[in-house]
Design a protein around this motif. Structure first.
Motif, PDB file in Angstrom:
ATOM      1  N   TYR A  36       0.813  -1.217   0.000  1.00 56.74           N
ATOM      2  CA  TYR A  36       0.000   0.000   0.000  1.00 56.74           C
ATOM      3  C   TYR A  36       0.848   1.270   0.000  1.00 56.74           C
ATOM      4  O   TYR A  36       0.559   2.231  -0.707  1.00 56.74           O
ATOM      5  CB  TYR A  36      -0.943   0.018   1.209  1.00 56.74           C
ATOM      6  N   GLY A  37       1.914   1.268   0.787  1.00 55.70           N
ATOM      7  CA  GLY A  37       2.732   2.471   0.913  1.00 55.70           C
ATOM      8  C   GLY A  37       3.303   2.944  -0.413  1.00 55.70           C
ATOM      9  O   GLY A  37       3.408   4.140  -0.661  1.00 55.70           O
ATOM     10  N   ARG A  38       3.698   2.022  -1.280  1.00 55.34           N
ATOM     11  CA  ARG A  38       4.308   2.371  -2.568  1.00 55.34           C
ATOM     12  C   ARG A  38       3.310   2.342  -3.720  1.00 55.34           C
ATOM     13  O   ARG A  38       3.677   2.658  -4.854  1.00 55.34           O
ATOM     14  CB  ARG A  38       5.472   1.421  -2.857  1.00 55.34           C
ATOM     15  N   LEU A  39       2.076   1.976  -3.432  1.00 52.27           N
ATOM     16  CA  LEU A  39       1.062   1.933  -4.483  1.00 52.27           C
ATOM     17  C   LEU A  39       0.780   3.338  -4.993  1.00 52.27           C
ATOM     18  O   LEU A  39       0.593   4.264  -4.218  1.00 52.27           O
ATOM     19  CB  LEU A  39      -0.232   1.333  -3.921  1.00 52.27           C
ATOM     20  N   SER A  40       0.752   3.496  -6.310  1.00 51.16           N
ATOM     21  CA  SER A  40       0.411   4.790  -6.897  1.00 51.16           C
ATOM     22  C   SER A  40      -0.712   4.612  -7.894  1.00 51.16           C
ATOM     23  O   SER A  40      -0.808   3.574  -8.574  1.00 51.16           O
ATOM     24  CB  SER A  40       1.623   5.423  -7.582  1.00 51.16           C
ATOM     25  N   LEU A  41      -1.560   5.621  -7.997  1.00 50.67           N
ATOM     26  CA  LEU A  41      -2.652   5.561  -8.955  1.00 50.67           C
ATOM     27  C   LEU A  41      -2.117   5.562 -10.388  1.00 50.67           C
ATOM     28  O   LEU A  41      -2.717   4.955 -11.279  1.00 50.67           O
ATOM     29  CB  LEU A  41      -3.606   6.733  -8.741  1.00 50.67           C
ATOM     30  N   GLU A  42      -0.983   6.228 -10.608  1.00 53.54           N
ATOM     31  CA  GLU A  42      -0.362   6.220 -11.931  1.00 53.54           C
ATOM     32  C   GLU A  42      -0.009   4.791 -12.351  1.00 53.54           C
ATOM     33  O   GLU A  42      -0.258   4.392 -13.497  1.00 53.54           O
ATOM     34  CB  GLU A  42       0.898   7.084 -11.952  1.00 53.54           C
ATOM     35  N   ALA A  43       0.570   4.028 -11.423  1.00 53.96           N
ATOM     36  CA  ALA A  43       0.977   2.657 -11.744  1.00 53.96           C
ATOM     37  C   ALA A  43      -0.240   1.769 -11.981  1.00 53.96           C
ATOM     38  O   ALA A  43      -0.227   0.907 -12.864  1.00 53.96           O
ATOM     39  CB  ALA A  43       1.840   2.091 -10.618  1.00 53.96           C
ATOM     40  N   VAL A  44      -1.288   1.970 -11.191  1.00 51.84           N
ATOM     41  CA  VAL A  44      -2.517   1.191 -11.383  1.00 51.84           C
ATOM     42  C   VAL A  44      -3.110   1.498 -12.754  1.00 51.84           C
ATOM     43  O   VAL A  44      -3.499   0.589 -13.500  1.00 51.84           O
ATOM     44  CB  VAL A  44      -3.541   1.483 -10.265  1.00 51.84           C
ATOM     45  N   ALA A  45      -3.178   2.778 -13.109  1.00 55.28           N
ATOM     46  CA  ALA A  45      -3.735   3.174 -14.409  1.00 55.28           C
ATOM     47  C   ALA A  45      -2.904   2.592 -15.550  1.00 55.28           C
ATOM     48  O   ALA A  45      -3.449   2.080 -16.539  1.00 55.28           O
ATOM     49  CB  ALA A  45      -3.788   4.697 -14.504  1.00 55.28           C
ATOM     50  N   ARG A  46      -1.586   2.654 -15.406  1.00 50.14           N
ATOM     51  CA  ARG A  46      -0.696   2.129 -16.447  1.00 50.14           C
ATOM     52  C   ARG A  46      -0.937   0.625 -16.620  1.00 50.14           C
ATOM     53  O   ARG A  46      -1.049   0.126 -17.738  1.00 50.14           O
ATOM     54  CB  ARG A  46       0.755   2.423 -16.053  1.00 50.14           C
ATOM     55  N   ARG A  47      -1.014  -0.090 -15.517  1.00 50.85           N
ATOM     56  CA  ARG A  47      -1.215  -1.540 -15.564  1.00 50.85           C
ATOM     57  C   ARG A  47      -2.589  -1.878 -16.162  1.00 50.85           C
ATOM     58  O   ARG A  47      -2.745  -2.884 -16.840  1.00 50.85           O
ATOM     59  CB  ARG A  47      -1.088  -2.119 -14.153  1.00 50.85           C
ATOM     60  N   ALA A  48      -3.568  -1.020 -15.883  1.00 47.43           N
ATOM     61  CA  ALA A  48      -4.933  -1.252 -16.385  1.00 47.43           C
ATOM     62  C   ALA A  48      -5.097  -0.830 -17.837  1.00 47.43           C
ATOM     63  O   ALA A  48      -6.117  -1.145 -18.462  1.00 47.43           O
ATOM     64  CB  ALA A  48      -5.940  -0.498 -15.511  1.00 47.43           C
ATOM     65  N   GLY A  49      -4.109  -0.099 -18.374  1.00 49.60           N
ATOM     66  CA  GLY A  49      -4.232   0.404 -19.734  1.00 49.60           C
ATOM     67  C   GLY A  49      -5.243   1.524 -19.845  1.00 49.60           C
ATOM     68  O   GLY A  49      -5.897   1.697 -20.878  1.00 49.60           O
ATOM     69  N   SER A  50      -5.364   2.305 -18.768  1.00 48.35           N
ATOM     70  CA  SER A  50      -6.307   3.424 -18.772  1.00 48.35           C
ATOM     71  C   SER A  50      -5.573   4.678 -18.308  1.00 48.35           C
ATOM     72  O   SER A  50      -4.402   4.626 -17.959  1.00 48.35           O
ATOM     73  CB  SER A  50      -7.480   3.131 -17.826  1.00 48.35           C
ATOM     74  N   GLY A  51      -6.277   5.778 -18.283  1.00 51.02           N
ATOM     75  CA  GLY A  51      -5.708   7.007 -17.749  1.00 51.02           C
ATOM     76  C   GLY A  51      -6.044   7.159 -16.273  1.00 51.02           C
ATOM     77  O   GLY A  51      -6.973   6.534 -15.763  1.00 51.02           O
ATOM     78  N   LYS A  52      -5.256   7.995 -15.581  1.00 47.53           N
ATOM     79  CA  LYS A  52      -5.526   8.225 -14.164  1.00 47.53           C
ATOM     80  C   LYS A  52      -6.905   8.854 -13.957  1.00 47.53           C
ATOM     81  O   LYS A  52      -7.560   8.617 -12.939  1.00 47.53           O
ATOM     82  CB  LYS A  52      -4.436   9.123 -13.568  1.00 47.53           C
ATOM     83  N   ALA A  53      -7.368   9.623 -14.944  1.00 51.38           N
ATOM     84  CA  ALA A  53      -8.690  10.257 -14.837  1.00 51.38           C
ATOM     85  C   ALA A  53      -9.786   9.206 -14.704  1.00 51.38           C
ATOM     86  O   ALA A  53     -10.801   9.438 -14.041  1.00 51.38           O
ATOM     87  CB  ALA A  53      -8.951  11.142 -16.049  1.00 51.38           C
ATOM     88  N   ALA A  54      -9.585   8.033 -15.327  1.00 50.84           N
ATOM     89  CA  ALA A  54     -10.581   6.965 -15.227  1.00 50.84           C
ATOM     90  C   ALA A  54     -10.717   6.475 -13.789  1.00 50.84           C
ATOM     91  O   ALA A  54     -11.803   6.090 -13.347  1.00 50.84           O
ATOM     92  CB  ALA A  54     -10.202   5.803 -16.144  1.00 50.84           C
ATOM     93  N   ILE A  55      -9.604   6.482 -13.059  1.00 49.16           N
ATOM     94  CA  ILE A  55      -9.656   6.092 -11.645  1.00 49.16           C
ATOM     95  C   ILE A  55     -10.390   7.162 -10.848  1.00 49.16           C
ATOM     96  O   ILE A  55     -11.276   6.852 -10.036  1.00 49.16           O
ATOM     97  CB  ILE A  55      -8.235   5.870 -11.092  1.00 49.16           C
ATOM     98  N   TYR A  56     -10.035   8.423 -11.081  1.00 46.34           N
ATOM     99  CA  TYR A  56     -10.656   9.507 -10.318  1.00 46.34           C
ATOM    100  C   TYR A  56     -12.151   9.646 -10.601  1.00 46.34           C
ATOM    101  O   TYR A  56     -12.887  10.190  -9.774  1.00 46.34           O
ATOM    102  CB  TYR A  56      -9.938  10.832 -10.586  1.00 46.34           C
ATOM    103  N   ARG A  57     -12.605   9.165 -11.756  1.00 52.52           N
ATOM    104  CA  ARG A  57     -14.048   9.183 -12.013  1.00 52.52           C
ATOM    105  C   ARG A  57     -14.766   8.163 -11.135  1.00 52.52           C
ATOM    106  O   ARG A  57     -15.974   8.244 -10.942  1.00 52.52           O
ATOM    107  CB  ARG A  57     -14.327   8.894 -13.490  1.00 52.52           C
ATOM    108  N   ARG A  58     -14.015   7.197 -10.610  1.00 50.71           N
ATOM    109  CA  ARG A  58     -14.616   6.139  -9.797  1.00 50.71           C
ATOM    110  C   ARG A  58     -14.329   6.292  -8.310  1.00 50.71           C
ATOM    111  O   ARG A  58     -15.179   5.975  -7.484  1.00 50.71           O
ATOM    112  CB  ARG A  58     -14.102   4.771 -10.297  1.00 50.71           C
ATOM    113  N   TRP A  59     -13.126   6.749  -7.985  1.00 50.87           N
ATOM    114  CA  TRP A  59     -12.728   6.912  -6.585  1.00 50.87           C
ATOM    115  C   TRP A  59     -11.953   8.219  -6.439  1.00 50.87           C
ATOM    116  O   TRP A  59     -11.109   8.536  -7.278  1.00 50.87           O
ATOM    117  CB  TRP A  59     -11.825   5.752  -6.137  1.00 50.87           C
TER     118      TRP A  59
END
Length: 198
Positions: A36-59
């Motif tokens: 959790y400490g090193r988790l970044s939304l950028e890395a999650v978005a990259r792994r998901a093949g989406s943009g960070k904005a897609a995450i922020y639209r949900r959380w």
């Protein structure tokens, strides 16, 4: 190729289920890999093949995403089927939870979340309330049904019973990391039933 169903929250953008599923999968893979400490939304978005904005639209934040997704998965993993007997229900519960705890991602994520709770008390409190409370409410059905069938006495201490139901399993599977063993779960079910009826 058919498109994934789309959902439009009140006043919000359309959210594609396929994108949400990709983000969810990416989140758990990233959390298991870096914690959790090193988790970044950028890395999650990259792994998901989406943009960070897609995450922020949900959380709205990493913390909100973590609490929501962990809650969804944890609650779904604790269904308590009615087998017709207290021992059968206890064994079914123990078997399902043991399998969930041994999942390759869960076994890597859970210890990190416990540690993260020390430094992020809001996560610990939220997960304790939303996950712990909901899971205990599901598990208490095992005890309620046993009382209704006459297998446990009216006035049985449900709070203590829930600790007896879950505590030894978490200790042996998560802390002691005992190998998978159906015979051990059978023995544990016998001990738990005996303790509940004592």
């Amino acid at each position: 190729m058919s498109r994934s169903p789309a959902v439009r929250p009140p006043g919000g953008p359309i959210l594609q289920d396929a994108v949400t599923d990709a983000i969810r999968t990416a989140f758990f893979e990233e959390l298991a890999e870096v914690g959790y400490g090193r988790l970044s939304l950028e890395a999650v978005a990259r792994r998901a093949g989406s943009g960070k904005a897609a995450i922020y639209r949900r959380w709205p934040s990493k913390e909100a995403m973590t609490i929501d997704l962990i809650t969804q998965v944890s609650i779904a993993a604790t269904d308590t089927p009615d087998t017709g007997t207290l021992r059968g229900d206890v064994l079914a519960f123990l078997t399902a939870v043991d399998a969930a705890l041994r999942h390759p991602l869960v076994s890597r994520i859970l210890p990190d979340l416990f540690a993260a709770g020390v430094h992020h008390p809001n996560i610990a409190a939220s997960l304790g309330d939303r996950v712990g409370g909901a899971r205990r409410e599901k598990a208490v059905n095992v005890l309620r049904r046993a009382v209704e069938r006459g297998e446990l006495a009216p006035g049985t201490d449900f709070e203590l019973g829930l600790d007896l139901l879950a505590g030894p399993l978490y200790w042996s599977t998560t802390i002691r990391q005992a190998p998978a063993d159906p015979a051990r779960l059978e023995r544990l079910a016998d001990k738990v039933v005996a303790a509940l009826a004592a």
